[in-house]
Design a protein around this motif. Structure first.
Motif, PDB file in Angstrom:
ATOM      1  N   ARG A 101       0.708  -1.204   0.090  1.00  0.00           N
ATOM      2  CA  ARG A 101       0.062   0.005  -0.027  1.00  0.00           C
ATOM      3  C   ARG A 101       0.703   1.020  -0.073  1.00  0.00           C
ATOM      4  O   ARG A 101       0.680   2.137  -0.847  1.00  0.00           O
ATOM      5  CB  ARG A 101      -0.907   0.042   1.194  1.00  0.00           C
ATOM      6  CG  ARG A 101      -1.959   1.302   1.355  1.00  0.00           C
ATOM      7  CD  ARG A 101      -2.838   1.316   2.579  1.00  0.00           C
ATOM      8  NE  ARG A 101      -1.988   0.875   3.644  1.00  0.00           N
ATOM      9  CZ  ARG A 101      -1.373   1.655   4.555  1.00  0.00           C
ATOM     10  NH1 ARG A 101      -1.213   3.105   4.141  1.00  0.00           N
ATOM     11  NH2 ARG A 101      -0.938   1.254   5.439  1.00  0.00           N
TER      12      ARG A 101
ATOM     13  N   ALA B  89       2.531   1.793  -3.378  1.00  0.00           N
ATOM     14  CA  ALA B  89       1.616   2.030  -4.078  1.00  0.00           C
ATOM     15  C   ALA B  89       1.330   3.589  -4.115  1.00  0.00           C
ATOM     16  O   ALA B  89       0.928   4.553  -4.901  1.00  0.00           O
ATOM     17  CB  ALA B  89       0.038   1.204  -4.210  1.00  0.00           C
TER      18      ALA B  89
ATOM     19  N   ASP C  89       1.844  -0.267  -9.053  1.00  0.00           N
ATOM     20  CA  ASP C  89       0.412  -0.201  -9.743  1.00  0.00           C
ATOM     21  C   ASP C  89      -0.332  -1.819  -9.019  1.00  0.00           C
ATOM     22  O   ASP C  89       0.459  -2.681  -9.240  1.00  0.00           O
ATOM     23  CB  ASP C  89       0.382  -0.272 -11.162  1.00  0.00           C
ATOM     24  CG  ASP C  89       0.313   1.164 -11.288  1.00  0.00           C
ATOM     25  OD1 ASP C  89       0.048   2.085 -11.106  1.00  0.00           O
ATOM     26  OD2 ASP C  89       0.872   1.201 -12.854  1.00  0.00           O
ATOM     27  N   VAL C  90      -1.700  -1.464  -9.089  1.00  0.00           N
ATOM     28  CA  VAL C  90      -2.021  -2.859  -8.660  1.00  0.00           C
ATOM     29  C   VAL C  90      -3.365  -3.165  -9.659  1.00  0.00           C
ATOM     30  O   VAL C  90      -4.062  -2.089  -9.826  1.00  0.00           O
ATOM     31  CB  VAL C  90      -2.603  -2.545  -7.012  1.00  0.00           C
ATOM     32  CG1 VAL C  90      -3.561  -1.565  -6.716  1.00  0.00           C
ATOM     33  CG2 VAL C  90      -3.266  -4.111  -6.711  1.00  0.00           C
TER      34      VAL C  90
ATOM     35  N   TYR D  83       0.480  -7.158  -8.258  1.00  0.00           N
ATOM     36  CA  TYR D  83       1.191  -5.894  -8.191  1.00  0.00           C
ATOM     37  C   TYR D  83       2.588  -5.898  -9.154  1.00  0.00           C
ATOM     38  O   TYR D  83       3.107  -6.902  -9.486  1.00  0.00           O
ATOM     39  CB  TYR D  83       1.987  -5.544  -6.695  1.00  0.00           C
ATOM     40  CG  TYR D  83       0.686  -5.538  -5.816  1.00  0.00           C
ATOM     41  CD1 TYR D  83       0.721  -3.891  -5.290  1.00  0.00           C
ATOM     42  CD2 TYR D  83       0.015  -6.206  -5.241  1.00  0.00           C
ATOM     43  CE1 TYR D  83      -0.263  -3.380  -4.370  1.00  0.00           C
ATOM     44  CE2 TYR D  83      -1.021  -5.956  -4.273  1.00  0.00           C
ATOM     45  CZ  TYR D  83      -1.259  -4.615  -3.981  1.00  0.00           C
ATOM     46  OH  TYR D  83      -2.134  -4.095  -2.972  1.00  0.00           O
TER      47      TYR D  83
ATOM     48  N   ARG E 133       6.131   0.374 -11.544  1.00  0.00           N
ATOM     49  CA  ARG E 133       5.573   1.435 -12.607  1.00  0.00           C
ATOM     50  C   ARG E 133       7.030   1.754 -13.054  1.00  0.00           C
ATOM     51  O   ARG E 133       7.790   2.342 -12.221  1.00  0.00           O
ATOM     52  CB  ARG E 133       5.063   2.318 -11.714  1.00  0.00           C
ATOM     53  CG  ARG E 133       3.695   2.198 -11.387  1.00  0.00           C
ATOM     54  CD  ARG E 133       2.948   3.240 -10.785  1.00  0.00           C
ATOM     55  NE  ARG E 133       2.559   4.119 -11.744  1.00  0.00           N
ATOM     56  CZ  ARG E 133       2.971   5.781 -11.786  1.00  0.00           C
ATOM     57  NH1 ARG E 133       3.534   5.964 -10.792  1.00  0.00           N
ATOM     58  NH2 ARG E 133       2.650   6.347 -13.046  1.00  0.00           N
TER      59      ARG E 133
END
Length: 113
Positions: free
Chosen positions: A50, A53, A59-60, A69, A72
């Motif tokens: 988390r 992110a 990214d998820v 996951y 990026r």
């Protein structure tokens, strides 16, 4: 850009998050796959993911019951571009030092002749 680079560096500087980023370098993984590989508890891995992110490092996506996951690449490129500025600075300084030492050596050689 500087604020986002700082946020990303802060996020990946924590050892467990760094290990997660290293693991995701090989490709996308589910939370369960990360848990199994790193031998950490699911709540702990989820918390780290988390934070990664939120920092824009990963990214998820949802696939059925799983969250997948992935890194990026553009966020890591920003960090790389930022660090490259320091590499260029030091390369320039080393070139100037080399030129200075070469000139000094040449002047010492002519002084001894």
């Amino acid at each position: 850009m500087l604020a986002s680079v700082q946020q990303r560096l802060t996020a990946i500087s924590e050892p467990n998050r760094f290990r997660i980023v290293e693991l995701l370098r090989d490709g996308p993984r589910s939370v369960g796959g990360i848990v199994d590989h790193l031998e950490m508890g699911q709540p702990q891995v989820s918390r780290h993911l988390r934070l990664l992110a939120e920092a824009g490092v990963v990214d998820v996506t949802k696939q059925a019951q799983q969250r997948i996951y992935r890194l990026r690449p553009e966020s890591m490129r920003e960090v790389s571009d930022w660090a490259q500025g320091f590499a260029e600075l030091w390369a320039e300084r080393m070139d100037r030092l080399g030129s200075f030492l070469d000139e000094r050596d040449e002047s010492e050689e002519t002084a001894h002749e």
